[in-house]
Design a protein around this motif. Structure first.
Motif, PDB file in Angstrom:
ATOM      1  N   HIS A 165       0.800  -1.218   0.000  1.00 21.29           N
ATOM      2  CA  HIS A 165       0.000   0.000   0.000  1.00 21.29           C
ATOM      3  C   HIS A 165       0.837   1.275   0.000  1.00 21.29           C
ATOM      4  CE1 HIS A 165      -3.919  -1.858   0.233  1.00 21.29           C
ATOM      5  NE2 HIS A 165      -3.383  -2.748   1.044  1.00 21.29           N
ATOM      6  N   LEU A 166       2.048   1.209   0.522  1.00 20.00           N
ATOM      7  CA  LEU A 166       2.904   2.403   0.462  1.00 20.00           C
ATOM      8  C   LEU A 166       3.240   2.758  -0.981  1.00 20.00           C
ATOM      9  CD1 LEU A 166       5.330   1.919   3.495  1.00 20.00           C
ATOM     10  CD2 LEU A 166       3.370   3.467   3.297  1.00 20.00           C
ATOM     11  N   ALA A 167       3.486   1.736  -1.809  1.00 18.13           N
ATOM     12  CA  ALA A 167       3.751   1.986  -3.230  1.00 18.13           C
ATOM     13  C   ALA A 167       2.496   2.516  -3.908  1.00 18.13           C
ATOM     14  CB  ALA A 167       4.227   0.706  -3.913  1.00 18.13           C
ATOM     15  N   GLY A 168       1.344   1.974  -3.545  1.00 17.60           N
ATOM     16  CA  GLY A 168       0.086   2.470  -4.095  1.00 17.60           C
ATOM     17  C   GLY A 168      -0.168   3.908  -3.697  1.00 17.60           C
ATOM     18  N   ASP A 169       0.081   4.230  -2.431  1.00 17.74           N
ATOM     19  CA  ASP A 169      -0.083   5.604  -1.963  1.00 17.74           C
ATOM     20  C   ASP A 169       0.850   6.546  -2.717  1.00 17.74           C
ATOM     21  OD1 ASP A 169      -1.939   4.672  -0.147  1.00 17.74           O
ATOM     22  OD2 ASP A 169      -0.641   4.956   1.617  1.00 17.74           O
ATOM     23  N   ASP A 170       2.072   6.107  -2.925  1.00 22.92           N
ATOM     24  CA  ASP A 170       3.041   6.923  -3.662  1.00 22.92           C
ATOM     25  C   ASP A 170       2.552   7.167  -5.091  1.00 22.92           C
ATOM     26  OD1 ASP A 170       5.666   8.252  -3.906  1.00 22.92           O
ATOM     27  OD2 ASP A 170       6.065   6.622  -5.333  1.00 22.92           O
ATOM     28  N   VAL A 183       0.357  10.807  -9.236  1.00 22.18           N
ATOM     29  CA  VAL A 183      -0.670  11.123 -10.233  1.00 22.18           C
ATOM     30  C   VAL A 183      -1.332  12.447  -9.879  1.00 22.18           C
ATOM     31  CG1 VAL A 183      -2.924  10.422 -11.139  1.00 22.18           C
ATOM     32  CG2 VAL A 183      -1.080   8.748 -10.975  1.00 22.18           C
ATOM     33  N   ALA A 184      -1.688  12.626  -8.616  1.00 16.60           N
ATOM     34  CA  ALA A 184      -2.332  13.868  -8.191  1.00 16.60           C
ATOM     35  C   ALA A 184      -1.417  15.064  -8.454  1.00 16.60           C
ATOM     36  CB  ALA A 184      -2.702  13.792  -6.710  1.00 16.60           C
ATOM     37  N   ARG A 185      -0.172  14.952  -8.073  1.00 12.44           N
ATOM     38  CA  ARG A 185       0.785  16.049  -8.252  1.00 12.44           C
ATOM     39  C   ARG A 185       0.949  16.395  -9.742  1.00 12.44           C
ATOM     40  NH1 ARG A 185       4.334  14.233  -4.819  1.00 12.44           N
ATOM     41  NH2 ARG A 185       5.416  12.940  -6.329  1.00 12.44           N
ATOM     42  N   ASN A 186       1.056  15.382 -10.596  1.00  3.98           N
ATOM     43  CA  ASN A 186       1.228  15.628 -12.032  1.00  3.98           C
ATOM     44  C   ASN A 186      -0.016  16.242 -12.661  1.00  3.98           C
ATOM     45  OD1 ASN A 186       3.929  14.833 -12.418  1.00  3.98           O
ATOM     46  ND2 ASN A 186       3.325  12.686 -12.375  1.00  3.98           N
ATOM     47  N   CYS A 187      -1.183  15.772 -12.248  1.00  3.17           N
ATOM     48  CA  CYS A 187      -2.425  16.359 -12.769  1.00  3.17           C
ATOM     49  C   CYS A 187      -2.567  17.811 -12.327  1.00  3.17           C
ATOM     50  CB  CYS A 187      -3.633  15.540 -12.317  1.00  3.17           C
ATOM     51  SG  CYS A 187      -3.785  13.935 -13.141  1.00  3.17           S
ATOM     52  N   LEU A 188      -2.268  18.089 -11.075  1.00  2.00           N
ATOM     53  CA  LEU A 188      -2.385  19.453 -10.575  1.00  2.00           C
ATOM     54  C   LEU A 188      -1.463  20.416 -11.318  1.00  2.00           C
ATOM     55  CD1 LEU A 188      -2.687  18.812  -6.740  1.00  2.00           C
ATOM     56  CD2 LEU A 188      -4.453  19.755  -8.261  1.00  2.00           C
ATOM     57  N   ARG A 189      -0.323  19.924 -11.771  1.00  2.00           N
ATOM     58  CA  ARG A 189       0.621  20.776 -12.506  1.00  2.00           C
ATOM     59  C   ARG A 189       0.037  21.269 -13.822  1.00  2.00           C
ATOM     60  NH1 ARG A 189       5.736  17.295 -12.831  1.00  2.00           N
ATOM     61  NH2 ARG A 189       4.844  17.248 -14.889  1.00  2.00           N
ATOM     62  N   ILE A 190      -0.829  20.472 -14.456  1.00  2.00           N
ATOM     63  CA  ILE A 190      -1.315  20.843 -15.785  1.00  2.00           C
ATOM     64  C   ILE A 190      -2.738  21.407 -15.788  1.00  2.00           C
ATOM     65  CG2 ILE A 190       0.210  19.227 -16.958  1.00  2.00           C
ATOM     66  CD1 ILE A 190      -2.191  17.350 -17.284  1.00  2.00           C
ATOM     67  N   LEU A 191      -3.438  21.310 -14.665  1.00  2.00           N
ATOM     68  CA  LEU A 191      -4.804  21.819 -14.612  1.00  2.00           C
ATOM     69  C   LEU A 191      -4.819  23.330 -14.439  1.00  2.00           C
ATOM     70  CD1 LEU A 191      -6.439  19.098 -12.350  1.00  2.00           C
ATOM     71  CD2 LEU A 191      -6.762  19.428 -14.805  1.00  2.00           C
ATOM     72  N   ARG A 192      -5.916  23.936 -14.908  1.00  2.00           N
ATOM     73  CA  ARG A 192      -6.108  25.375 -14.720  1.00  2.00           C
ATOM     74  C   ARG A 192      -6.641  25.631 -13.309  1.00  2.00           C
ATOM     75  NH1 ARG A 192     -10.296  25.765 -19.493  1.00  2.00           N
ATOM     76  NH2 ARG A 192     -11.063  24.145 -18.116  1.00  2.00           N
ATOM     77  N   ARG A 193      -6.521  26.848 -12.843  1.00  2.00           N
ATOM     78  CA  ARG A 193      -7.044  27.211 -11.511  1.00  2.00           C
ATOM     79  C   ARG A 193      -8.544  26.973 -11.425  1.00  2.00           C
ATOM     80  NH1 ARG A 193      -3.824  30.638  -8.073  1.00  2.00           N
ATOM     81  NH2 ARG A 193      -1.893  31.194  -9.116  1.00  2.00           N
ATOM     82  N   SER A 194      -9.237  27.126 -12.536  1.00  2.00           N
ATOM     83  CA  SER A 194     -10.693  26.970 -12.544  1.00  2.00           C
ATOM     84  C   SER A 194     -11.130  25.508 -12.602  1.00  2.00           C
ATOM     85  CB  SER A 194     -11.299  27.724 -13.739  1.00  2.00           C
ATOM     86  OG  SER A 194     -10.776  27.218 -14.948  1.00  2.00           O
ATOM     87  N   ASP A 195     -10.203  24.589 -12.872  1.00  2.00           N
ATOM     88  CA  ASP A 195     -10.546  23.167 -12.938  1.00  2.00           C
ATOM     89  C   ASP A 195     -10.705  22.595 -11.524  1.00  2.00           C
ATOM     90  OD1 ASP A 195     -10.403  23.142 -15.711  1.00  2.00           O
ATOM     91  OD2 ASP A 195      -8.276  22.611 -15.722  1.00  2.00           O
ATOM     92  N   VAL A 196     -11.514  21.580 -11.432  1.00  2.00           N
ATOM     93  CA  VAL A 196     -11.727  20.887 -10.170  1.00  2.00           C
ATOM     94  C   VAL A 196     -11.158  19.483 -10.314  1.00  2.00           C
ATOM     95  CG1 VAL A 196     -13.459  20.015  -8.557  1.00  2.00           C
ATOM     96  CG2 VAL A 196     -13.823  22.205  -9.713  1.00  2.00           C
ATOM     97  N   PHE A 197     -10.378  19.058  -9.342  1.00  2.00           N
ATOM     98  CA  PHE A 197      -9.742  17.740  -9.390  1.00  2.00           C
ATOM     99  C   PHE A 197     -10.008  17.031  -8.077  1.00  2.00           C
ATOM    100  CE2 PHE A 197      -5.558  15.311  -9.188  1.00  2.00           C
ATOM    101  CZ  PHE A 197      -5.986  14.317 -10.051  1.00  2.00           C
ATOM    102  N   CYS A 198     -10.648  15.879  -8.169  1.00  4.64           N
ATOM    103  CA  CYS A 198     -11.040  15.133  -6.965  1.00  4.64           C
ATOM    104  C   CYS A 198     -10.702  13.657  -7.116  1.00  4.64           C
ATOM    105  CB  CYS A 198     -12.552  15.260  -6.724  1.00  4.64           C
ATOM    106  SG  CYS A 198     -13.111  16.944  -6.435  1.00  4.64           S
ATOM    107  N   ARG A 199     -10.602  13.014  -5.996  1.00  3.91           N
ATOM    108  CA  ARG A 199     -10.356  11.570  -5.950  1.00  3.91           C
ATOM    109  C   ARG A 199     -11.653  10.881  -5.542  1.00  3.91           C
ATOM    110  NH1 ARG A 199      -6.627   8.372  -1.661  1.00  3.91           N
ATOM    111  NH2 ARG A 199      -7.101   6.288  -2.433  1.00  3.91           N
ATOM    112  N   TRP A 200     -12.097   9.932  -6.351  1.00  6.31           N
ATOM    113  CA  TRP A 200     -13.345   9.206  -6.081  1.00  6.31           C
ATOM    114  C   TRP A 200     -13.124   8.048  -5.143  1.00  6.31           C
ATOM    115  CZ3 TRP A 200     -18.319  10.172  -6.810  1.00  6.31           C
ATOM    116  CH2 TRP A 200     -19.208   9.141  -6.618  1.00  6.31           C
ATOM    117  N   GLY A 201     -12.126   7.226  -5.408  1.00  2.00           N
ATOM    118  CA  GLY A 201     -11.958   5.989  -4.628  1.00  2.00           C
ATOM    119  C   GLY A 201     -10.733   5.994  -3.779  1.00  2.00           C
TER     120      GLY A 201
END
Length: 86
Positions: free
Chosen positions: A58-63, A68-86
């Motif tokens: 699970h530590l590898a999964g958490d990493d 993924v979250a960090r990379n997505c946040l880098r390319i999203l606009r301020r107006s975009d919404v980014f959430c985790r479902w599961g």
């Protein structure tokens, strides 16, 4: 305000959680219906994520989730919404 932020934030990644996703989607859908302006929704999935957790723990999964979250946040606009479902 701090409690509301904590209730809508995924503790691992720091992005919005399922509750935040549902709230924002309902709000954006209502705005779209009022204004007649469409909105987009993109859902991504990490291929073979269960196998990663099972094989490397699970530590590898958490990493992986945090990366993924960090990379997505880098390319999203301020107006975009980014959430985790599961």
């Amino acid at each position: 305000a701090a409690l509301a932020a904590a209730a809508n934030t995924d503790h691992l990644t720091g992005i919005g959680n399922r509750r935040a996703f549902i709230d924002m989607t309902e709000r954006e859908l209502a705005r779209s219906e009022r204004s007649g302006v469409p909105f987009g929704l993109l859902i991504i999935d990490i291929d073979h994520f269960k196998a990663l957790n099972d094989q490397h723990g699970h530590l590898a999964g958490d990493d992986a989730l945090m990366r993924v979250a960090r990379n997505c946040l880098r390319i999203l606009r301020r107006s975009d919404v980014f959430c985790r479902w599961g």
